[in-house]
Design an enzyme around this catalytic site. Structure first.
Site, PDB file in Angstrom:
ATOM      1  N   ASP A   1       0.757  -1.174  -0.010  1.00 42.96           N
ATOM      2  CA  ASP A   1      -0.195   0.000   0.107  1.00 42.96           C
ATOM      3  C   ASP A   1       0.880   1.308  -0.087  1.00 42.96           C
ATOM      4  O   ASP A   1       0.238   2.359   0.155  1.00 42.96           O
ATOM      5  CB  ASP A   1      -0.884   0.053   1.156  1.00 42.96           C
ATOM      6  CG  ASP A   1      -0.025  -0.315   2.386  1.00 42.96           C
ATOM      7  OD1 ASP A   1       0.977  -0.082   2.434  1.00 42.96           O
ATOM      8  OD2 ASP A   1      -0.576  -0.592   3.599  1.00 42.96           O
TER       9      ASP A   1
ATOM     10  N   GLU B   1       0.132  -9.223  -1.339  1.00 51.31           N
ATOM     11  CA  GLU B   1      -0.675  -8.459  -0.125  1.00 51.31           C
ATOM     12  C   GLU B   1      -1.818  -7.613  -0.566  1.00 51.31           C
ATOM     13  O   GLU B   1      -1.876  -6.390  -0.163  1.00 51.31           O
ATOM     14  CB  GLU B   1       0.400  -7.716   0.706  1.00 51.31           C
ATOM     15  CG  GLU B   1      -0.064  -7.457   2.203  1.00 51.31           C
ATOM     16  CD  GLU B   1       0.695  -6.758   3.006  1.00 51.31           C
ATOM     17  OE1 GLU B   1       1.531  -7.273   3.692  1.00 51.31           O
ATOM     18  OE2 GLU B   1       0.727  -5.576   3.230  1.00 51.31           O
TER      19      GLU B   1
ATOM     20  N   GLU C   1      -2.165   5.255   2.643  1.00 49.60           N
ATOM     21  CA  GLU C   1      -2.159   3.709   2.216  1.00 49.60           C
ATOM     22  C   GLU C   1      -3.441   3.059   1.781  1.00 49.60           C
ATOM     23  O   GLU C   1      -3.506   2.234   0.953  1.00 49.60           O
ATOM     24  CB  GLU C   1      -1.595   2.948   3.363  1.00 49.60           C
ATOM     25  CG  GLU C   1      -0.239   3.192   3.708  1.00 49.60           C
ATOM     26  CD  GLU C   1       0.183   4.627   4.460  1.00 49.60           C
ATOM     27  OE1 GLU C   1      -0.754   5.180   4.804  1.00 49.60           O
ATOM     28  OE2 GLU C   1       1.351   4.667   4.822  1.00 49.60           O
TER      29      GLU C   1
ATOM     30  N   HIS D   1       5.445   5.805  13.391  1.00 46.21           N
ATOM     31  CA  HIS D   1       5.967   6.448  12.307  1.00 46.21           C
ATOM     32  C   HIS D   1       4.854   7.096  11.242  1.00 46.21           C
ATOM     33  O   HIS D   1       5.245   7.725  10.601  1.00 46.21           O
ATOM     34  CB  HIS D   1       7.075   5.693  11.533  1.00 46.21           C
ATOM     35  CG  HIS D   1       6.095   4.628  10.649  1.00 46.21           C
ATOM     36  ND1 HIS D   1       6.227   3.490  11.191  1.00 46.21           N
ATOM     37  CD2 HIS D   1       5.739   4.624   9.403  1.00 46.21           C
ATOM     38  CE1 HIS D   1       5.418   2.670  10.349  1.00 46.21           C
ATOM     39  NE2 HIS D   1       5.208   3.481   9.053  1.00 46.21           N
TER      40      HIS D   1
ATOM     41  N   ARG E   1       1.923   8.508   8.986  1.00 46.46           N
ATOM     42  CA  ARG E   1       1.869  10.128   8.608  1.00 46.46           C
ATOM     43  C   ARG E   1       0.573  10.661   9.343  1.00 46.46           C
ATOM     44  O   ARG E   1       0.842  11.814   9.919  1.00 46.46           O
ATOM     45  CB  ARG E   1       1.413  10.025   7.493  1.00 46.46           C
ATOM     46  CG  ARG E   1       2.686  10.561   6.367  1.00 46.46           C
ATOM     47  CD  ARG E   1       2.373  10.186   4.896  1.00 46.46           C
ATOM     48  NE  ARG E   1       3.636  10.162   4.132  1.00 46.46           N
ATOM     49  CZ  ARG E   1       4.340  11.054   3.710  1.00 46.46           C
ATOM     50  NH1 ARG E   1       3.880  12.170   3.416  1.00 46.46           N
ATOM     51  NH2 ARG E   1       5.348  10.604   3.069  1.00 46.46           N
TER      52      ARG E   1
ATOM     53  N   HIS F   1      12.022   5.315  13.420  1.00 45.84           N
ATOM     54  CA  HIS F   1      12.187   5.824  11.847  1.00 45.84           C
ATOM     55  C   HIS F   1      12.847   7.036  11.746  1.00 45.84           C
ATOM     56  O   HIS F   1      12.847   7.787  12.522  1.00 45.84           O
ATOM     57  CB  HIS F   1      10.540   5.948  11.690  1.00 45.84           C
ATOM     58  CG  HIS F   1      10.303   5.942  10.217  1.00 45.84           C
ATOM     59  ND1 HIS F   1      10.849   6.807   9.210  1.00 45.84           N
ATOM     60  CD2 HIS F   1       9.604   5.016   9.312  1.00 45.84           C
ATOM     61  CE1 HIS F   1      10.258   6.736   8.038  1.00 45.84           C
ATOM     62  NE2 HIS F   1       9.730   5.546   8.115  1.00 45.84           N
TER      63      HIS F   1
HETATM   64  C1  UD1 Z   1       6.419   5.056   3.946  1.00 42.83           C
HETATM   65  C2  UD1 Z   1       5.141   4.669   3.416  1.00 42.83           C
HETATM   66  C3  UD1 Z   1       4.235   3.842   4.456  1.00 42.83           C
HETATM   67  C4  UD1 Z   1       5.171   2.681   5.268  1.00 42.83           C
HETATM   68  C5  UD1 Z   1       6.473   3.415   5.752  1.00 42.83           C
HETATM   69  C6  UD1 Z   1       7.544   2.076   6.158  1.00 42.83           C
HETATM   70  C7  UD1 Z   1       4.162   5.932   1.749  1.00 42.83           C
HETATM   71  C8  UD1 Z   1       3.184   6.990   1.374  1.00 42.83           C
HETATM   72  N1  UD1 Z   1       4.330   5.962   2.999  1.00 42.83           N
HETATM   73  O1  UD1 Z   1       6.293   5.996   4.855  1.00 42.83           O
HETATM   74  O2  UD1 Z   1       3.279   3.393   3.899  1.00 42.83           O
HETATM   75  O3  UD1 Z   1       4.576   2.447   6.381  1.00 42.83           O
HETATM   76  O4  UD1 Z   1       7.125   3.907   4.460  1.00 42.83           O
HETATM   77  O5  UD1 Z   1       8.384   2.639   6.836  1.00 42.83           O
HETATM   78  O6  UD1 Z   1       4.338   5.223   0.749  1.00 42.83           O
HETATM   79  N2  UD1 Z   1      13.983   8.478   5.497  1.00 42.83           N
HETATM   80  C9  UD1 Z   1      15.208   8.402   5.545  1.00 42.83           C
HETATM   81  N3  UD1 Z   1      15.796   7.391   5.244  1.00 42.83           N
HETATM   82  C10 UD1 Z   1      15.281   6.356   4.903  1.00 42.83           C
HETATM   83  C11 UD1 Z   1      13.728   6.214   4.962  1.00 42.83           C
HETATM   84  C12 UD1 Z   1      13.204   7.519   5.321  1.00 42.83           C
HETATM   85  O7  UD1 Z   1      16.121   9.603   5.748  1.00 42.83           O
HETATM   86  O8  UD1 Z   1      15.590   5.305   4.491  1.00 42.83           O
HETATM   87  C13 UD1 Z   1      13.051   9.821   5.764  1.00 42.83           C
HETATM   88  C14 UD1 Z   1      13.205  11.067   4.701  1.00 42.83           C
HETATM   89  O9  UD1 Z   1      13.528  12.178   5.321  1.00 42.83           O
HETATM   90  C15 UD1 Z   1      11.860  10.721   4.067  1.00 42.83           C
HETATM   91  C16 UD1 Z   1      11.052  10.450   5.223  1.00 42.83           C
HETATM   92  O10 UD1 Z   1      11.757   9.715   6.058  1.00 42.83           O
HETATM   93  O11 UD1 Z   1      11.654  11.894   3.342  1.00 42.83           O
HETATM   94  C17 UD1 Z   1       9.867  10.085   5.126  1.00 42.83           C
HETATM   95  O12 UD1 Z   1       9.883   8.668   3.979  1.00 42.83           O
HETATM   96  P1  UD1 Z   1       8.326   8.492   3.391  1.00 42.83           P
HETATM   97  O13 UD1 Z   1       8.675   7.196   2.504  1.00 42.83           O
HETATM   98  O14 UD1 Z   1       7.930   9.444   2.430  1.00 42.83           O
HETATM   99  O15 UD1 Z   1       7.274   7.986   4.393  1.00 42.83           O
HETATM  100  P2  UD1 Z   1       7.405   6.874   5.478  1.00 42.83           P
HETATM  101  O16 UD1 Z   1       6.743   7.563   6.798  1.00 42.83           O
HETATM  102  O17 UD1 Z   1       8.777   6.394   5.736  1.00 42.83           O
HETATM  103  N1  UDP Z   2      11.309  -3.142  11.296  1.00 43.74           N
HETATM  104  C1  UDP Z   2      12.792  -3.523  11.054  1.00 43.74           C
HETATM  105  N2  UDP Z   2      13.526  -2.451  11.794  1.00 43.74           N
HETATM  106  C2  UDP Z   2      12.934  -1.510  12.649  1.00 43.74           C
HETATM  107  C3  UDP Z   2      11.597  -1.553  12.680  1.00 43.74           C
HETATM  108  C4  UDP Z   2      10.742  -2.231  11.813  1.00 43.74           C
HETATM  109  O1  UDP Z   2      13.355  -4.144  10.598  1.00 43.74           O
HETATM  110  O2  UDP Z   2      13.605  -0.810  13.262  1.00 43.74           O
HETATM  111  C5  UDP Z   2      10.462  -4.138  10.260  1.00 43.74           C
HETATM  112  C6  UDP Z   2       9.393  -4.740  11.192  1.00 43.74           C
HETATM  113  O3  UDP Z   2       9.975  -6.140  11.718  1.00 43.74           O
HETATM  114  C7  UDP Z   2       8.431  -5.048   9.834  1.00 43.74           C
HETATM  115  C8  UDP Z   2       8.464  -3.802   9.353  1.00 43.74           C
HETATM  116  O4  UDP Z   2       9.977  -3.361   9.420  1.00 43.74           O
HETATM  117  O5  UDP Z   2       8.798  -6.143   9.417  1.00 43.74           O
HETATM  118  C9  UDP Z   2       7.424  -2.861   9.237  1.00 43.74           C
HETATM  119  O6  UDP Z   2       7.944  -1.876   8.619  1.00 43.74           O
HETATM  120  P1  UDP Z   2       7.271  -0.413   9.123  1.00 43.74           P
HETATM  121  O7  UDP Z   2       6.732  -0.565  10.417  1.00 43.74           O
HETATM  122  O8  UDP Z   2       8.269   0.664   8.596  1.00 43.74           O
HETATM  123  O9  UDP Z   2       6.140  -0.225   7.999  1.00 43.74           O
HETATM  124  P2  UDP Z   2       4.594  -0.660   7.959  1.00 43.74           P
HETATM  125  O10 UDP Z   2       4.574  -2.358   8.268  1.00 43.74           O
HETATM  126  O11 UDP Z   2       3.914   0.018   9.042  1.00 43.74           O
HETATM  127  O12 UDP Z   2       4.128  -0.473   6.455  1.00 43.74           O
END
Ligand code: UD1
Ligand code: UDP
Length: 371
Positions: free
Chosen positions: A96, A118, A132, A208, A210, A241
């Site tokens: 999603d 999924e 999502e 984490h 949004r 995160h």
């Molecule tokens: C995204 C997904 C969410 C998922 C989550 C898992 C969307 C809209 N959201 O949200 O569904 O649950 O990933 O974690 O697709 N950042 C870093 N390094 C990284 C990753 C993120 O610096 O490796 C920071 C950056 O500043 C980035 C911010 O996190 O802009 C947000 O990342 P983003 O992918 O936009 O949203 P998530 O909240 O991670």
């Molecule tokens: N996870 C991880 N390290 C972390 C936090 C989460 O490996 O520090 C794993 C967790 O076990 C799960 C997945 O990341 O498999 C969940 O990801 P996240 O919470 O980012 O996204 P969501 O499932 O909410 O989309």
């Protein structure tokens, strides 16, 4: 031969797609291409490294504090030439995220069939989780093949009139999980290694989403603060995160507390093994709601809804909302009432038997043969 292009870009998609890609690599009848969007950077690379996944393309789109619009436009633009060059028989996306929806859209624009891994999870509230819920609904409309983890997910799709090519396969997260959790395990993360859990109970938390940024996340952190102040045998581990908006709030409210450990995101082996050894998980994550029940650890969901009702029905997951008092009171019950705790701490796994990847590979090969 079927040429399958798997497209993913965030940590959870990688954790659930890498076992599938590994399966494809072992299938003689599948040519596997992996395209990362790079919606995440460090958190994605951690997973790729653990699984040793061979990556063919990385669109590397991540920007600090990126918006939904920038993710959407950059993935859509950059996918075009990759799809034109590779011309896969099918594009697979997962779940999603904005990566998933946009990669599906990019494939649709070139009339390339899409397989949705999924598929069929729903909260029925288009704004929660945001974005999502809409991402997965739209991906479902585009997809030609739907790999639903549970019967309930299949029913959701049928209720939207999606009836063709819907397969119940289990969730690939269980495939991943069975290889990461070990009986004897030594943590790799230096901060985690330093925590002395002797005589302590560990609460593993993540938050984490949004829709939780701002006040809800503050409420969550304030509730956690109250928990550690009230219960001296609790150690809270919060791998935070990398989103700066999350880090700022966590640091501000929890940063000074001795028994709250704000650490870097853990790699998936450390994470799964820590989870299996925790007393309680508190989270707004989707994936953790699937993983923790499988190892008999109760989960309090820090959200107002869930698209994963299976474990709630089984009694191991409880949705407690995002108000400070409700979170504190629910945690208190589990910390003080053994009977209530035992009711939730039973291993249930409605999400699969660890063979979802095999099933999906087989379905793809058969689908290709009858095309
Ligand atoms: C995204 C997904 C969410 C998922 C989550 C898992 C969307 C809209 N959201 O949200 O569904 O649950 O990933 O974690 O697709 N950042 C870093 N390094 C990284 C990753 C993120 O610096 O490796 C920071 C950056 O500043 C980035 C911010 O996190 O802009 C947000 O990342 P983003 O992918 O936009 O949203 P998530 O909240 O991670
Ligand atoms: N996870 C991880 N390290 C972390 C936090 C989460 O490996 O520090 C794993 C967790 O076990 C799960 C997945 O990341 O498999 C969940 O990801 P996240 O919470 O980012 O996204 P969501 O499932 O909410 O989309």
């Amino acid at each position: 031969m079927i040429k399958v292009m798997s497209v993913f870009g965030t940590r959870p998609e990688a954790i659930k797609m890498c076992p599938l890609v590994k399966q494809f690599e072992n299938e003689e009848e599948i040519e596997s291409i992996v395209c990362l969007t790079g919606q995440h950077r460090e958190m994605l690379q951690q997973v790729i490294d653990i699984f040793g996944t061979k990556v063919h393309y990385n669109l590397d789109i991540m920007q600090p504090r990126q918006t939904l619009t920038t993710i959407t436009t950059s993935v859509l633009e950059k996918m075009e030439s990759v799809l034109e060059k590779e011309k896969p028989d099918i594009v697979l996306v997962h779940g999603d995220t904005t990566t998933s929806f946009v990669a599906a859209l990019a494939a649709f624009y070139q009339k390339i069939p899409v397989g949705h891994v999924e598929a069929g999870l729903r909260t029925f509230d288009k704004f929660s989780p945001f974005p999502e819920e809409m991402n997965r609904c739209l991906t479902g409309r585009i997809a030609s093949l739907h790999f639903a983890p549970t019967e309930n997910n299949k029913t959701n799709l049928e209720n939207e009139n999606i009836k063709e090519e819907v397969y119940v396969t289990g969730n690939t997260v269980i495939d991943a999980f069975s290889t990461t959790v070990k009986k004897e395990y030594e943590y790799k993360d230096e901060d985690l290694k330093k925590i002395d859990f002797t005589g302590k109970r560990c609460i593993l938390m993540t938050a984490h989403r949004r829709e939780n940024l701002g006040e809800p996340l503050q409420n969550i952190c304030n509730a956690v603060k109250r928990i550690v102040m009230e219960y001296p045998d609790i150690e809270v581990v919060y791998p935070v995160h990398m989103n700066p908006a999350v880090r700022e709030t966590a640091q501000k409210i929890l940063g000074e507390l001795d028994r709250v450990h704000l650490i870097h995101p853990l790699d998936v082996e450390d994470m799964h093994n820590l989870m299996a050894r925790s007393f309680l998980v508190m989270t707004d994550s989707g994936g953790l709601q699937e993983e923790a029940p499988a190892c008999g650890v109760p989960v309090l969901v820090l959200r107002t809804e869930t698209e994963r009702p299976e474990a709630v029905e089984a009694g191991t997951v409880k949705v407690v909302g995002v108000e400070e008092d409700a979170i504190f009171e629910n945690a208190k019950t589990l910390l003080t009432n053994t009977e209530e705790y035992e009711k939730m701490a039973k291993a249930v796994n409605p999400y699969g038997d660890g063979y979802a990847s095999e099933r999906i590979a087989k379905i793809l090969i058969e689908w290709n043969q009858k095309k």
